[in-house]
Motif scaffolding. Structure first.
Motif, mmCIF file in Angstrom:
data_model
loop_
_atom_site.group_PDB
_atom_site.id
_atom_site.type_symbol
_atom_site.label_atom_id
_atom_site.label_comp_id
_atom_site.label_asym_id
_atom_site.label_seq_id
_atom_site.Cartn_x
_atom_site.Cartn_y
_atom_site.Cartn_z
ATOM 1 N N LEU A 171 31.271 23.223 33.231
ATOM 2 C CA LEU A 171 32.457 22.485 32.812
ATOM 3 C C LEU A 171 33.233 23.236 31.736
ATOM 4 O O LEU A 171 34.471 23.264 31.748
ATOM 5 N N ALA A 172 32.497 23.861 30.802
ATOM 6 C CA ALA A 172 33.165 24.631 29.755
ATOM 7 C C ALA A 172 33.911 25.825 30.341
ATOM 8 O O ALA A 172 35.028 26.133 29.927
ATOM 9 N N ALA A 173 33.300 26.491 31.332
ATOM 10 C CA ALA A 173 33.967 27.621 31.985
ATOM 11 C C ALA A 173 35.178 27.152 32.771
ATOM 12 O O ALA A 173 36.236 27.793 32.784
ATOM 13 N N GLN A 174 35.042 26.011 33.437
ATOM 14 C CA GLN A 174 36.163 25.493 34.242
ATOM 15 C C GLN A 174 37.380 25.212 33.361
ATOM 16 O O GLN A 174 38.523 25.459 33.772
ATOM 17 N N THR A 190 33.154 31.570 30.474
ATOM 18 C CA THR A 190 32.932 32.115 31.814
ATOM 19 C C THR A 190 31.974 33.295 31.759
ATOM 20 O O THR A 190 31.037 33.392 32.556
ATOM 21 N N GLU A 191 32.194 34.192 30.810
ATOM 22 C CA GLU A 191 31.291 35.333 30.644
ATOM 23 C C GLU A 191 29.884 34.860 30.293
ATOM 24 O O GLU A 191 28.891 35.392 30.809
ATOM 25 N N GLY A 192 29.803 33.864 29.401
ATOM 26 C CA GLY A 192 28.484 33.351 29.024
ATOM 27 C C GLY A 192 27.762 32.719 30.194
ATOM 28 O O GLY A 192 26.550 32.872 30.343
ATOM 29 N N LEU A 193 28.497 31.993 31.041
ATOM 30 C CA LEU A 193 27.882 31.384 32.222
ATOM 31 C C LEU A 193 27.359 32.451 33.163
ATOM 32 O O LEU A 193 26.231 32.349 33.669
ATOM 33 N N PHE A 194 28.150 33.483 33.417
ATOM 34 C CA PHE A 194 27.712 34.559 34.312
ATOM 35 C C PHE A 194 26.445 35.230 33.773
ATOM 36 O O PHE A 194 25.517 35.532 34.529
ATOM 37 N N GLN A 195 26.407 35.465 32.455
ATOM 38 C CA GLN A 195 25.212 36.087 31.873
ATOM 39 C C GLN A 195 23.993 35.188 32.022
ATOM 40 O O GLN A 195 22.901 35.654 32.347
ATOM 41 N N SER A 196 24.179 33.894 31.796
ATOM 42 C CA SER A 196 23.061 32.957 31.937
ATOM 43 C C SER A 196 22.560 32.906 33.375
ATOM 44 O O SER A 196 21.356 32.797 33.618
ATOM 45 N N THR A 256 33.401 40.217 35.738
ATOM 46 C CA THR A 256 34.609 39.817 35.012
ATOM 47 C C THR A 256 35.775 40.755 35.282
ATOM 48 O O THR A 256 36.932 40.324 35.253
ATOM 49 N N LYS A 257 35.495 42.026 35.544
ATOM 50 C CA LYS A 257 36.585 42.961 35.846
ATOM 51 C C LYS A 257 37.368 42.552 37.089
ATOM 52 O O LYS A 257 38.610 42.553 37.065
ATOM 53 N N PRO A 258 36.699 42.191 38.191
ATOM 54 C CA PRO A 258 37.468 41.755 39.368
ATOM 55 C C PRO A 258 38.301 40.502 39.114
ATOM 56 O O PRO A 258 39.305 40.288 39.796
ATOM 57 N N LEU A 259 37.885 39.693 38.136
ATOM 58 C CA LEU A 259 38.640 38.485 37.802
ATOM 59 C C LEU A 259 39.773 38.769 36.839
ATOM 60 O O LEU A 259 40.583 37.882 36.554
ATOM 61 N N GLY A 260 39.822 40.004 36.322
ATOM 62 C CA GLY A 260 40.880 40.375 35.388
ATOM 63 C C GLY A 260 40.702 39.803 34.003
ATOM 64 O O GLY A 260 41.667 39.694 33.241
ATOM 65 N N ILE A 261 39.463 39.453 33.629
ATOM 66 C CA ILE A 261 39.242 38.832 32.316
ATOM 67 C C ILE A 261 38.311 39.657 31.440
ATOM 68 O O ILE A 261 37.926 39.214 30.361
#
Length: 319
Positions: free
Chosen positions: A312-315, A193-199, A179-184
Motif C-alpha cells: 500500500l505504501a508503494a502504491q 517501492t525500492e524498499g518493497l522490491f528489496q524485501s 527500478t531502472k526499467p521503471l525510470g525511478i
C-alpha cells in the motif's frame, strides 16, 4: 503435551499470539518454550515496541533459520549494495518494522505463518506456504534431454559471449535491476517501492531455499560433466531457480500494485531474461526456470498478505 496443557483459542489472532509467546522448532515440530522462558502475558492489542519487539521478531526468525535451510551467505548477496544512495537514509517499511538495509524483514516473514487456529501451536506446526503445489522436477529421462539442450546452448559461443556481462552482473540481484526499467532509479519519492522490491528479494531467497532443500535436485553439470559453467555453482540445490522465483515475484507484485501498468510487461521480460541467462551459464535446467515462475505465481497471495502495508505504501507513490 498433556491434556492439562491444552492451549485455549487465540484471542486477537495468530499474529497477536506470536507477539506474546516464544516457540522453538524441533525437527518438524513447533513447540512452546518452557514456561519460565516465556515473556509475561500482556493483554494489549498493540504490538510490543522498541527493543522488546525486535528481540521477539529476531527470536522467531532465528528459530525458523535453525531448520538448516537458510544460507546466510546466499542471503547476503541480495543485500542492497546501494542502500546509502537513497534520499534521507534507509527506507522504512510501511509497517514500521525496519529499513531497506535489514537482512531479514522479520515482522513480515512472521506473517507467513498459518491463519488463526483454535490450537495455535498446531497452526504453527506447518507453514502453508511450504506446501504449495508446484510441478515436481522432471525425472532422469527428461533431465537428460534438458542437458542436451543446454549443451546446444553451450555450443553457441557468440551468443554466450554476448550474454556474459549480464550473466556476471545478475549473479547478485540488486534493486536497481528493477527500478531502472521503471525510470525511478536514484529518484526521490519512490523509496517505498525500492524498499518493497528489496524485501521481496530477501523473503523469496529465504522461501526458495526451503523448496530447494525439499526437492534436492542436483545441478546440471553434476549430471552432464561436459557442461562448462560460466559461474561457480551456488552452494544449494537447483530446483526451483531462485533467480526466476525472485524476479517473477517482483513482476507479480508490481502488477498487484498497479494492474495492467505497461511496466509490468517490462518487469516480466526482465525476469525471463535473468532466468534464461542462468540456463546459458549452465547453472539451471529450463525446468528450474519454469519451477521458479510457478512458485512465484503460487506464493504471491502469501507474499502480498505478509507485506500488505508495504504494498500500500508503494502504491501511494504511484497514484
Amino acid at each position: 503435551m498433556s491434556g492439562n496443557d491444552s492451549i485455549a483459542p487465540v484471542e486477537g489472532g495468530f499474529s497477536h499470539f506470536l507477539d506474546q509467546y516464544r516457540f522453538k522448532i524441533a525437527g518438524d515440530d513447533v513447540l512452546p518454550c518452557a514456561a519460565t522462558d516465556r515473556p509475561p502475558i500482556v493483554l494489549e492489542t498493540k504490538l510490543a515496541s522498541g527493543a522488546e519487539a525486535m528481540v521477539m521478531a529476531a527470536g522467531v526468525a532465528s528459530a525458523v533459520m535453525s531448520a538448516g535451510v537458510l544460507n546466510k551467505a546466499s542471503l547476503n548477496k541480495n543485500k542492497n549494495k546501494n542502500k546509502n544512495k537513497n534520499k534521507g537514509g534507509a527506507v522504512h517499511s510501511g509497517s514500521g518494522s525496519g529499513s531497506q538495509s535489514s537482512l531479514i524483514p522479520a515482522f513480515e516473514l512472521r506473517r507467513l505463518h498459518t491463519s488463526p487456529s483454535p490450537h495455535a501451536f498446531t497452526a504453527a506446526r506447518k507453514f502453508t506456504w511450504e506446501q504449495l503445489d508446484i510441478p515436481l522436477p522432471p525425472g532422469p529421462d527428461v533431465t537428460r534431454l534438458e542437458t542436451t539442450v543446454m549443451l546446444s546452448l553451450q555450443a553457441r559461443d557468440r551468443e554466450r559471449s554476448r550474454r556474459k556481462e549480464d550473466i556476471e552482473r545478475e549473479a547478485t540481484l540488486d534493486v536497481s535491476d528493477f527500478t531502472k526499467p521503471l525510470g525511478i532509479d536514484g529518484i526521490s519519492g519512490f523509496d517505498q517501492t525500492e524498499g518493497l522490491f528489496q524485501s521481496i528479494l530477501t523473503a523469496c531467497e529465504y522461501v526458495g531455499l526451503i523448496y530447494k532443500a525439499k526437492f534436492n535436485r542436483t545441478r546440471p553439470n553434476q549430471v552432464e560433466p561436459r557442461l562448462r559453467l560460466m559461474l561457480p555453482n551456488p552452494a544449494h540445490q537447483a530446483y526451483p531457480s531462485n533467480h526466476s522465483f525472485q524476479c517473477h515475484s517482483i513482476a507479480f507484485a508490481f502488477n498487484a500494485i498497479l494492474p495492467e501498468h505497461p511496466a509490468t510487461e517490462e518487469l516480466s521480460r526482465i525476469a525471463r531474461k535473468v532466468a534464461e541467462n542462468r540456463e546459458w551459464a549452465g547453472l539451471h535446467y529450463p525446468s528450474d526456470t519454469n519451477g521458479g515462475r510457478a512458485l512465484a505465481q503460487r506464493f504471491q497471495p502469501y507474499l502480498r498478505d505478509a507485506f500488505m502495508a508495504n504494498y500500500l505504501a508503494a502504491q501511494r507513490e504511484w497514484l
